[in-house]
Design a protein around this motif. Structure first.
Motif, short mmCIF file in Angstrom:
data_model
loop_
_atom_site.label_atom_id
_atom_site.label_comp_id
_atom_site.label_asym_id
_atom_site.label_seq_id
_atom_site.Cartn_x
_atom_site.Cartn_y
_atom_site.Cartn_z
N SER A 133 0.82 -1.21 0.05
CA SER A 133 0.03 -0.01 0.09
C SER A 133 0.69 1.29 -0.10
N SER A 134 0.18 2.56 -0.39
CA SER A 134 1.03 3.50 -0.55
C SER A 134 1.58 4.01 1.21
N TYR A 135 0.67 3.53 2.24
CA TYR A 135 1.24 3.90 3.45
C TYR A 135 2.31 3.10 4.05
N GLU A 136 2.36 1.94 3.25
CA GLU A 136 3.63 0.93 3.82
C GLU A 136 4.91 1.28 2.82
N ARG A 137 4.48 1.42 1.56
CA ARG A 137 5.81 2.17 0.68
C ARG A 137 6.52 3.52 1.19
N LYS A 138 5.56 4.43 1.89
CA LYS A 138 6.19 5.46 2.70
C LYS A 138 6.85 5.13 3.72
N VAL A 144 14.36 3.11 4.28
CA VAL A 144 15.64 2.88 3.16
C VAL A 144 16.43 4.47 3.30
N ALA A 145 15.73 5.56 3.06
CA ALA A 145 16.42 6.71 3.53
C ALA A 145 17.33 6.92 4.63
N ASP A 146 16.88 6.48 5.62
CA ASP A 146 17.44 6.46 7.15
C ASP A 146 18.83 5.45 6.87
N ARG A 147 18.85 4.68 6.14
CA ARG A 147 20.01 3.55 5.98
C ARG A 147 20.69 4.11 4.85
N GLY A 148 20.72 5.05 4.01
CA GLY A 148 21.58 5.59 3.20
C GLY A 148 21.53 5.06 1.67
N TYR A 149 20.15 4.44 1.44
CA TYR A 149 19.95 3.84 0.18
C TYR A 149 19.04 4.51 -0.65
N HIS A 150 18.72 4.16 -1.91
CA HIS A 150 17.86 4.86 -2.70
C HIS A 150 16.52 3.82 -2.83
N SER A 151 15.34 4.49 -2.97
CA SER A 151 14.28 3.65 -3.41
C SER A 151 13.27 4.49 -4.25
N GLU A 152 12.73 3.76 -5.03
CA GLU A 152 11.66 4.33 -5.92
C GLU A 152 10.68 3.21 -6.19
N SER A 153 9.26 4.03 -6.47
CA SER A 153 7.88 3.00 -6.79
C SER A 153 7.99 2.77 -8.17
N GLY A 157 -1.19 0.69 -9.54
CA GLY A 157 -2.29 0.22 -8.86
C GLY A 157 -1.73 -0.58 -7.59
N ARG A 158 -2.45 -1.92 -7.70
CA ARG A 158 -2.12 -2.72 -6.48
C ARG A 158 -0.89 -3.40 -6.75
N GLU A 159 -0.11 -3.48 -7.91
CA GLU A 159 1.03 -3.85 -8.18
C GLU A 159 2.07 -3.03 -8.02
N ARG A 160 1.92 -1.98 -7.55
CA ARG A 160 2.96 -0.80 -7.27
C ARG A 160 3.88 -1.29 -6.11
N ARG A 161 5.14 -1.23 -6.36
CA ARG A 161 6.04 -1.87 -5.34
C ARG A 161 7.54 -0.99 -5.24
N LEU A 162 8.18 -1.20 -4.29
CA LEU A 162 9.46 -0.50 -4.33
C LEU A 162 10.59 -1.19 -4.98
N VAL A 163 11.45 -0.27 -5.34
CA VAL A 163 12.84 -1.01 -5.62
C VAL A 163 14.06 -0.06 -5.05
N ILE A 164 14.76 -1.14 -4.35
CA ILE A 164 15.73 -0.47 -3.47
C ILE A 164 17.08 -0.81 -4.12
N SER A 165 17.72 0.33 -4.17
CA SER A 165 19.30 0.22 -4.74
C SER A 165 20.31 1.19 -4.14
N ALA A 166 21.45 0.98 -4.34
CA ALA A 166 22.73 1.86 -3.63
C ALA A 166 22.41 3.05 -3.75
N ALA A 167 22.57 4.12 -3.10
CA ALA A 167 22.37 5.42 -3.54
C ALA A 167 23.21 6.20 -4.39
#
Length: 167
Positions: A133-138, A144-153, A157-167
């Motif tokens: 959900s958008s709340y969980e993605r937030k 992720v930001a607190d840990r110094g990495y990068h994330s993007e959605s 819709g319901r298939e929206r997800r986050l992808v985490i990568s190095a900053a």
């Protein structure tokens, strides 16, 4: 923020403390009515923080625990938001919690971020998480930001997800 975000994820209207408290009261009344219909006991607590009203349902024992699954809480939150919107005429950002399920999910999301960060540290360029959900993605974006990495959605819709990568 990408153009793919839904209207619900766009910059929300800023509400006063009184308006947020009123939304919390409307939400609590709605949830109390639903609990009465299904003959479940529960104590309701209303809080306002971070520009949102939070309604927590606790107590009620094993029967209430059945409502504490992520899908059931999300459905209850969606119904509650619609009920509040019907009364106020504006989109509601109410957050509903049942039996501490939101805290449990937040801890689970932190563990997912830990696992993703470990995979990136081990050489992966990016790690894609499950849809959420958008709340969980937030919550995940913040972790992720607190840990110094990068994330993007990514996704719709319901298939929206986050992808985490190095900053």
């Amino acid at each position: 923020m990408s153009l793919e975000n839904t209207a619900a994820e766009a910059a929300p209207e800023t509400l006063s403390l009184e308006e947020l408290e009123a939304e919390g009261d409307l939400a609590a009344d709605y949830i109390e009515g639903l609990l009465d219909i299904v003959d479940l006991d529960g104590d309701l607590d209303i809080d306002v923080a971070n520009g949102r009203a939070y309604v927590s349902v606790s107590g009620g024992g094993v029967d209430l625990d059945r409502l504490a699954t992520p899908d059931a809480v999300q459905a209850l939150q969606d119904l509650t938001r619609l009920a509040v919107q019907a009364k106020t005429g504006r989109f509601s950002r109410i957050i509903v919690d049942v039996g501490g399920s939101r805290d449990a999910r937040a801890n689970e999301l932190k563990r997912m971020v830990d696992a993703a960060v470990a995979q990136i540290a081990a050489g992966r360029s990016e790690v894609e998480l499950e849809p959420m959900s958008s709340y969980e993605r937030k919550l995940v974006h913040d972790t992720v930001a607190d840990r110094g990495y990068h994330s993007e959605s990514r996704g719709e819709g319901r298939e929206r997800r986050l992808v985490i990568s190095a900053a």
